[in-house]
Design an enzyme around this catalytic site. Sequence first.
Site, PDB file in Angstrom:
ATOM      1  N   LYS A   1       0.844  -1.202   0.000  1.00  0.00           N
ATOM      2  CA  LYS A   1       0.000   0.000   0.000  1.00  0.00           C
ATOM      3  C   LYS A   1       0.879   1.253   0.000  1.00  0.00           C
ATOM      4  CE  LYS A   1      -3.708  -2.529   2.287  1.00  0.00           C
ATOM      5  NZ  LYS A   1      -4.382  -2.892   3.529  1.00  0.00           N
TER       6      LYS A   1
ATOM      7  N   GLN B   1      -4.568  -1.105   9.765  1.00  0.00           N
ATOM      8  CA  GLN B   1      -4.412  -2.444   9.190  1.00  0.00           C
ATOM      9  C   GLN B   1      -4.979  -3.494  10.155  1.00  0.00           C
ATOM     10  OE1 GLN B   1      -3.182  -3.186   6.066  1.00  0.00           O
ATOM     11  NE2 GLN B   1      -3.775  -5.294   6.475  1.00  0.00           N
TER      12      GLN B   1
ATOM     13  N   ASP C   1     -10.895   2.959   4.079  1.00  0.00           N
ATOM     14  CA  ASP C   1     -11.377   1.570   4.044  1.00  0.00           C
ATOM     15  C   ASP C   1     -12.914   1.522   4.015  1.00  0.00           C
ATOM     16  OD1 ASP C   1      -9.459  -0.360   3.777  1.00  0.00           O
ATOM     17  OD2 ASP C   1      -9.073  -0.586   5.925  1.00  0.00           O
TER      18      ASP C   1
END
Length: 291
Positions: free
Chosen positions: A54, A98, A121
């Site tokens: 990422k 994460q 997200d």
Amino acid sequence: MTAGLIDGKAVAARVRAALKDDVSAFIARTGVQPGLATVLVGGDPASEVYVANKRKSTVASGMADLHQHLPEDASQAEVESLLRRLAADPQVSGILLQLPVPAQLNAAPLIDLIPFEKDVDGLTTLSVGRLAQQKPGLRPCTPAGVIELLDAYDVPIEGANVVVIGRSELVGRPVAQLLVNRNATVTIAHSRTRNLAEVCRAADIVVAAVGVKGLITAEHIKPGATVIDVGIHRGPEGLSGDVDFGPAAEVAGLITPVPGGVGPMTIAMLLVNTLRAAELQYELAGAAATA
Ligand code: NAP
């Protein structure tokens, strides 16, 4: 094999190339460089690889890598304090916690500390509500990637019968919501669904997000239907999906392979969300200044 292949690698590459231009245009217009703060707690090896990818992709798109790392034994209060700081920092466009986090942490309240306009997200309670109410916001990356693939191959969504297999917060529910918002007729199947094959055979589009290797096979697919396989399973022969690809490809009209289907779209949509987050914040700041 009779089905056409949906090439997620090629679509993701096109999305990323267009995004790079959009990032340059945004910087030229606003003087603001979008930045992504990935937050990794501890050293889970798989998470380290995901976060590294990422970060690399963020930089390659012309955006700032604002990565944050906390030790494995970080307390709830320490992670909260970091997330609050990132939420308030105008340099930070997007925040990504994460998952999974170490066992001593409670992920849900941590996720909800991310403001909706930085929630790349799309997993906070507020983002989920904004999706349900069709308000502007950031949509979860893998579900958004599924829609992008269907659009890239001109698969009609409006009026289509779609069966989504899986009802997780990460994939099944949001992808169903995105499809409903695009005027599809959506059925959500799950582990208690009776006659799964029969339910699926009514679908013009099948989205498999089950987490069971090869569960969806030829008997689940109407001839000519589009099959999107979200599943990822690692085995001795490499990666495979929730769809038994060979037999399914004999019946489907279009199908995603694993690897090379939905997978590459997830990071591409994360990058799109990071720019969108910067745009949202710029719009909100402008609206606040003129209020
Ligand atoms: P999950 O949280 O385990 O949810 C699985 C869903 O499938 C649940 O709703 C479950 O039903 C349903 N299900 C399980 N067995 C079933 C069966 N035999 N028949 C019908 N439904 C069944 O999984 P997830 O997080 O949504 O992920 C799904 C898959 O996508 C996994 O393979 C994951 O690795 C993959 N994934 C890929 C990406 C990507 O970037 N490509 C991203 C995220 C996830 P119940 O609700 O009734 O239990």
